[in-house]
Design a protein around this motif. Structure first.
Motif, PDB file in Angstrom:
ATOM      1  N   THR A 411      19.148  -3.736  25.492  1.00 28.92           N
ATOM      2  CA  THR A 411      19.141  -5.130  25.946  1.00 28.92           C
ATOM      3  C   THR A 411      18.402  -5.972  24.920  1.00 28.92           C
ATOM      4  O   THR A 411      17.445  -5.512  24.290  1.00 28.92           O
ATOM      5  CB  THR A 411      18.442  -5.264  27.309  1.00 28.92           C
ATOM      6  N   VAL A 412      18.860  -7.237  24.756  1.00 28.65           N
ATOM      7  CA  VAL A 412      18.284  -8.115  23.736  1.00 28.65           C
ATOM      8  C   VAL A 412      17.982  -9.474  24.352  1.00 28.65           C
ATOM      9  O   VAL A 412      18.463  -9.824  25.435  1.00 28.65           O
ATOM     10  CB  VAL A 412      19.245  -8.286  22.535  1.00 28.65           C
ATOM     11  N   GLU A 413      17.173 -10.249  23.635  1.00 31.27           N
ATOM     12  CA  GLU A 413      16.860 -11.617  24.038  1.00 31.27           C
ATOM     13  C   GLU A 413      16.811 -12.489  22.797  1.00 31.27           C
ATOM     14  O   GLU A 413      16.738 -11.983  21.669  1.00 31.27           O
ATOM     15  CB  GLU A 413      15.525 -11.674  24.778  1.00 31.27           C
ATOM     16  N   PRO A 414      16.860 -13.817  22.962  1.00 32.49           N
ATOM     17  CA  PRO A 414      16.789 -14.705  21.790  1.00 32.49           C
ATOM     18  C   PRO A 414      15.523 -14.474  20.992  1.00 32.49           C
ATOM     19  O   PRO A 414      14.477 -14.075  21.527  1.00 32.49           O
ATOM     20  CB  PRO A 414      16.826 -16.105  22.424  1.00 32.49           C
ATOM     21  N   LEU A 415      15.572 -14.753  19.714  1.00 30.84           N
ATOM     22  CA  LEU A 415      14.444 -14.537  18.813  1.00 30.84           C
ATOM     23  C   LEU A 415      13.423 -15.662  18.983  1.00 30.84           C
ATOM     24  O   LEU A 415      13.729 -16.833  18.707  1.00 30.84           O
ATOM     25  CB  LEU A 415      14.945 -14.498  17.365  1.00 30.84           C
ATOM     26  N   PRO A 416      12.206 -15.354  19.432  1.00 32.46           N
ATOM     27  CA  PRO A 416      11.178 -16.396  19.565  1.00 32.46           C
ATOM     28  C   PRO A 416      10.807 -16.962  18.190  1.00 32.46           C
ATOM     29  O   PRO A 416      10.784 -16.239  17.187  1.00 32.46           O
ATOM     30  CB  PRO A 416       9.990 -15.657  20.199  1.00 32.46           C
ATOM     31  N   SER A 417      10.477 -18.217  18.146  1.00 29.83           N
ATOM     32  CA  SER A 417      10.174 -18.869  16.871  1.00 29.83           C
ATOM     33  C   SER A 417       8.925 -18.290  16.213  1.00 29.83           C
ATOM     34  O   SER A 417       8.868 -18.169  14.987  1.00 29.83           O
ATOM     35  CB  SER A 417      10.008 -20.375  17.079  1.00 29.83           C
ATOM     36  N   ASP A 418       7.911 -17.933  17.024  1.00 34.45           N
ATOM     37  CA  ASP A 418       6.692 -17.391  16.418  1.00 34.45           C
ATOM     38  C   ASP A 418       6.947 -16.040  15.763  1.00 34.45           C
ATOM     39  O   ASP A 418       6.416 -15.727  14.679  1.00 34.45           O
ATOM     40  CB  ASP A 418       5.579 -17.276  17.458  1.00 34.45           C
ATOM     41  N   LEU A 419       7.783 -15.196  16.398  1.00 35.04           N
ATOM     42  CA  LEU A 419       8.130 -13.916  15.805  1.00 35.04           C
ATOM     43  C   LEU A 419       8.971 -14.108  14.548  1.00 35.04           C
ATOM     44  O   LEU A 419       8.772 -13.428  13.539  1.00 35.04           O
ATOM     45  CB  LEU A 419       8.885 -13.048  16.819  1.00 35.04           C
ATOM     46  N   ALA A 420       9.897 -15.062  14.612  1.00 36.20           N
ATOM     47  CA  ALA A 420      10.738 -15.344  13.446  1.00 36.20           C
ATOM     48  C   ALA A 420       9.887 -15.764  12.250  1.00 36.20           C
ATOM     49  O   ALA A 420      10.110 -15.317  11.119  1.00 36.20           O
ATOM     50  CB  ALA A 420      11.756 -16.430  13.787  1.00 36.20           C
ATOM     51  N   ASP A 421       8.890 -16.608  12.502  1.00 39.28           N
ATOM     52  CA  ASP A 421       8.017 -17.060  11.411  1.00 39.28           C
ATOM     53  C   ASP A 421       7.171 -15.913  10.859  1.00 39.28           C
ATOM     54  O   ASP A 421       6.954 -15.811   9.652  1.00 39.28           O
ATOM     55  CB  ASP A 421       7.106 -18.188  11.901  1.00 39.28           C
ATOM     56  N   SER A 422       6.710 -15.041  11.745  1.00 36.79           N
ATOM     57  CA  SER A 422       5.805 -13.978  11.305  1.00 36.79           C
ATOM     58  C   SER A 422       6.507 -12.936  10.453  1.00 36.79           C
ATOM     59  O   SER A 422       5.891 -12.321   9.582  1.00 36.79           O
ATOM     60  CB  SER A 422       5.151 -13.303  12.516  1.00 36.79           C
ATOM     61  N   ILE A 423       7.802 -12.718  10.675  1.00 40.32           N
ATOM     62  CA  ILE A 423       8.526 -11.704   9.904  1.00 40.32           C
ATOM     63  C   ILE A 423       9.463 -12.311   8.872  1.00 40.32           C
ATOM     64  O   ILE A 423      10.147 -11.583   8.148  1.00 40.32           O
ATOM     65  CB  ILE A 423       9.323 -10.757  10.832  1.00 40.32           C
ATOM     66  N   GLY A 424       9.499 -13.636   8.819  1.00 42.48           N
ATOM     67  CA  GLY A 424      10.304 -14.293   7.801  1.00 42.48           C
ATOM     68  C   GLY A 424      11.796 -14.239   8.048  1.00 42.48           C
ATOM     69  O   GLY A 424      12.586 -14.163   7.102  1.00 42.48           O
ATOM     70  N   VAL A 425      12.206 -14.292   9.326  1.00 40.18           N
ATOM     71  CA  VAL A 425      13.625 -14.244   9.687  1.00 40.18           C
ATOM     72  C   VAL A 425      13.987 -15.543  10.383  1.00 40.18           C
ATOM     73  O   VAL A 425      13.246 -16.023  11.246  1.00 40.18           O
ATOM     74  CB  VAL A 425      13.920 -13.041  10.608  1.00 40.18           C
ATOM     75  N   VAL A 458      24.403 -12.085  13.323  1.00 39.86           N
ATOM     76  CA  VAL A 458      24.006 -12.273  14.718  1.00 39.86           C
ATOM     77  C   VAL A 458      22.874 -13.282  14.746  1.00 39.86           C
ATOM     78  O   VAL A 458      21.775 -13.019  14.267  1.00 39.86           O
ATOM     79  CB  VAL A 458      23.552 -10.946  15.347  1.00 39.86           C
ATOM     80  N   SER A 459      23.153 -14.468  15.316  1.00 40.02           N
ATOM     81  CA  SER A 459      22.131 -15.501  15.400  1.00 40.02           C
ATOM     82  C   SER A 459      21.742 -15.831  16.825  1.00 40.02           C
ATOM     83  O   SER A 459      20.783 -16.571  17.056  1.00 40.02           O
ATOM     84  CB  SER A 459      22.624 -16.789  14.713  1.00 40.02           C
ATOM     85  N   SER A 460      22.465 -15.274  17.797  1.00 33.84           N
ATOM     86  CA  SER A 460      22.174 -15.564  19.205  1.00 33.84           C
ATOM     87  C   SER A 460      22.626 -14.378  20.046  1.00 33.84           C
ATOM     88  O   SER A 460      23.308 -13.464  19.569  1.00 33.84           O
ATOM     89  CB  SER A 460      22.911 -16.824  19.655  1.00 33.84           C
ATOM     90  N   VAL A 461      22.242 -14.404  21.326  1.00 35.41           N
ATOM     91  CA  VAL A 461      22.666 -13.357  22.245  1.00 35.41           C
ATOM     92  C   VAL A 461      24.184 -13.377  22.391  1.00 35.41           C
ATOM     93  O   VAL A 461      24.837 -12.329  22.486  1.00 35.41           O
ATOM     94  CB  VAL A 461      21.985 -13.538  23.616  1.00 35.41           C
ATOM     95  N   GLU A 462      24.773 -14.562  22.392  1.00 34.01           N
ATOM     96  CA  GLU A 462      26.228 -14.678  22.493  1.00 34.01           C
ATOM     97  C   GLU A 462      26.908 -14.019  21.291  1.00 34.01           C
ATOM     98  O   GLU A 462      27.908 -13.300  21.447  1.00 34.01           O
ATOM     99  CB  GLU A 462      26.637 -16.152  22.600  1.00 34.01           C
ATOM    100  N   ASP A 463      26.378 -14.270  20.089  1.00 31.59           N
ATOM    101  CA  ASP A 463      26.931 -13.618  18.895  1.00 31.59           C
ATOM    102  C   ASP A 463      26.836 -12.105  19.016  1.00 31.59           C
ATOM    103  O   ASP A 463      27.751 -11.372  18.633  1.00 31.59           O
ATOM    104  CB  ASP A 463      26.179 -14.071  17.640  1.00 31.59           C
TER     105      ASP A 463
END
Length: 494
Positions: A411-425, A458-463
């Motif tokens: 199961t997956v969920e949208p990528l939180p902005s803080d996590l995205a910033d911390s890992i550079g994604v 893959v940029s979203s749960v829908e994708d």
């Protein structure tokens, strides 16, 4: 009558001389054949005597002295023995010297630090006294002494080191008209070729050992910028830094490491190719520092399942898992998911082939790369930059593969902005949980960020859902995940 006469003559006793000679002929023939066989076999083996005589004078023994730190109370008790430092004084002098020696747990004495000594090998590459050896032979040394074959002991200074390749350059003080080795080219080496080493294993000066080249271009975990020569030449402590010769009497490598579980030789040793070593030597001598080419990618091996998922007929090349921001690779148009098949015309069979090629490329030169992208081979020209510290073309963790035909089980969920910033994604989905299934078997784990499935972004749960619904059954597909800031490709079989 003829038959009877013939029978009688066949078994008539021959003269004594003929009988003795007849009995000796088989024995003599066997001796001749064995002698011929042994001579022929011996003639097929190399004779190292002249080669050793010609080159031994340019091989040196290197001894170093460094000041050890003072012992602490914690290391003044020898584990397993029922006495401490005070009780040690009551033992015979021999045992006191033994337990207070440089390698003893008491650190050389109860109050004052004692000097630590080490020993290795090296060889002279110029008549004015430049010597090549390993960095680990002279690391931390306060004094370096070079001993020649004629028993002269000369002080040497450390010109510079390159820990990345485990190389050091020394200069013999007041060196003049010294014996010099002849250097060859490691590019011409072939697996199975005879080679020999001269060094000081366990302090035994000018020991000669021989063997063959077992493999070329070995990448070791400690250093992926050196394509090591693997041999079965006996190398032991003290051989480090010594030369590896071919049958032309040319140095083609520097003995550097061994694979061992016992601390001694086990049939596998590694040498730095002389082409790479001489490049390091010239840079240290002329500039004092070593510069290497840098591409700026994170790569991983292409296994069988990844090859299938990317449309390769067989595993080969270096799979780019990540392109670093602001790197030459980014400027040259390389993308994650590209598989580098050629570098400046040289085939890339293993991912470990790429880093040494990049490292040897002069800074500012343009390298032509042939890559596989979306099933098509394209050519890119990339201007090579300078390798920063602790960066470069790095090896990603090896990918695991799975073969389960059950649902993906994650199961997956949208990528939180803080996590995205911390890992550079910038985009992707986060894995919340993974149950038994193809995703788990492939190595996907909770908190992984999935950015691509089967070469589709893959940029979203829908994708993600669309990509999963379109997955082919029974065929390996790639999944790009970012884990703790590092991207790797995994392989699933839905």
């Amino acid at each position: 009558m003829r038959k009877a006469t013939t029978a009688v003559s066949r078994f008539s006793p021959a003269p004594l001389g003929q009988r003795v000679l007849g009995s000796l002929i088989p024995t003599l023939l066997a001796i001749v054949l064995v002698g011929w066989s042994q001579t022929g076999f011996a003639d097929g083996l190399p004779d190292f005597t002249e080669l050793v005589e010609e080159n031994a004078d340019a091989v040196v023994n290197i001894s170093t002295t460094s000041t050890a730190s003072a012992p602490t109370a914690a290391n003044k008790r020898f584990r397993g023995l029922p006495f401490d430092e005070g009780q040690l004084d009551q033992l015979p002098e021999f045992f006191q010297d033994f337990f207070r020696g440089p390698q003893s747990p008491f650190g050389g004495g109860p109050s004052e630090p004692r000097p630590s000594r080490s020993m290795g090998s090296g060889f002279i590459v110029s008549a004015d006294g430049y010597v090549l050896t390993n960095n680990h032979v002279v690391e931390g040394a306060d004094e370096i002494i070079v001993r020649l074959n004629d028993r002269r002991e000369l002080p040497a200074t450390l010109v510079g080191t390159d820990p990345r390749s485990d190389m050091a350059v020394l200069k013999i003080e007041n060196g003049d008209d010294l014996p010099v080795v002849k250097t060859g080219s490691s590019k011409n080496l072939k697996v199975g070729e005879w080679v020999f080493a001269i060094g000081s294993p366990f302090g035994f000066d000018y020991t000669v050992t021989a063997g063959i080249v077992s493999a070329l271009g070995r990448s070791l975990p400690s250093e992926n910028y050196v394509p090591f020569i693997q041999t079965d030449v006996a190398i032991n402590p003290g051989n480090s830094g010594g030369p590896l010769f071919n049958l032309d009497g040319e140095v083609i490598g520097i003995n550097s490491q061994i694979y061992t579980r016992s601390g001694g030789f086990m049939g596998v040793s590694f040498a730095i190719p002389i082409d790479d070593a001489m490049s390091v030597f010239r840079q240290i001598r002329d500039k004092g520092v070593v510069s290497r080419g840098w591409l700026g990618v994170l790569i991983q091996e292409v296994n069988r399942d990844l090859a299938e998922s990317f449309g390769l007929k067989r595993p080969r090349g270096a799979l780019i898992a990540e392109v670093m921001d602001g790197s030459p690779a980014e400027a040259g148009g390389l993308q994650p998911g590209d598989i580098v098949l050629e570098y400046d015309g040289d085939d890339i069979q293993l991912s470990s082939d790429l880093p040494p090629m990049v490292g040897r490329t002069p800074i500012g030169d343009t390298a032509r790369l042939m890559v596989l992208r979306s099933g098509k081979e394209i050519t890119l020209d990339v201007e090579i930059g300078q390798l920063p510290d602790e960066r470069g073309a790095q090896q990603a963790a090896p990918a695991e593969s799975g073969s389960s035909a059950s649902p993906l089980g994650l199961t997956v969920e949208p990528l939180p902005s803080d996590l995205a910033d911390s890992i550079g994604v910038s985009e992707g989905v986060v894995v919340l949980s993974v149950n038994r299934g193809p995703a788990y078997d492939a190595g996907v784990r909770a908190r992984d960020v999935i950015t691509e499935i089967n070469r589709k972004a893959v940029s979203s749960v829908e994708d993600f859902q669309k990509a999963v619904a379109a997955l082919p059954e029974g065929r390996a597909v790639s999944v790009r995940v970012v884990r703790q800031g590092r991207a790797i490709y995994l392989v699933m079989k839905p």
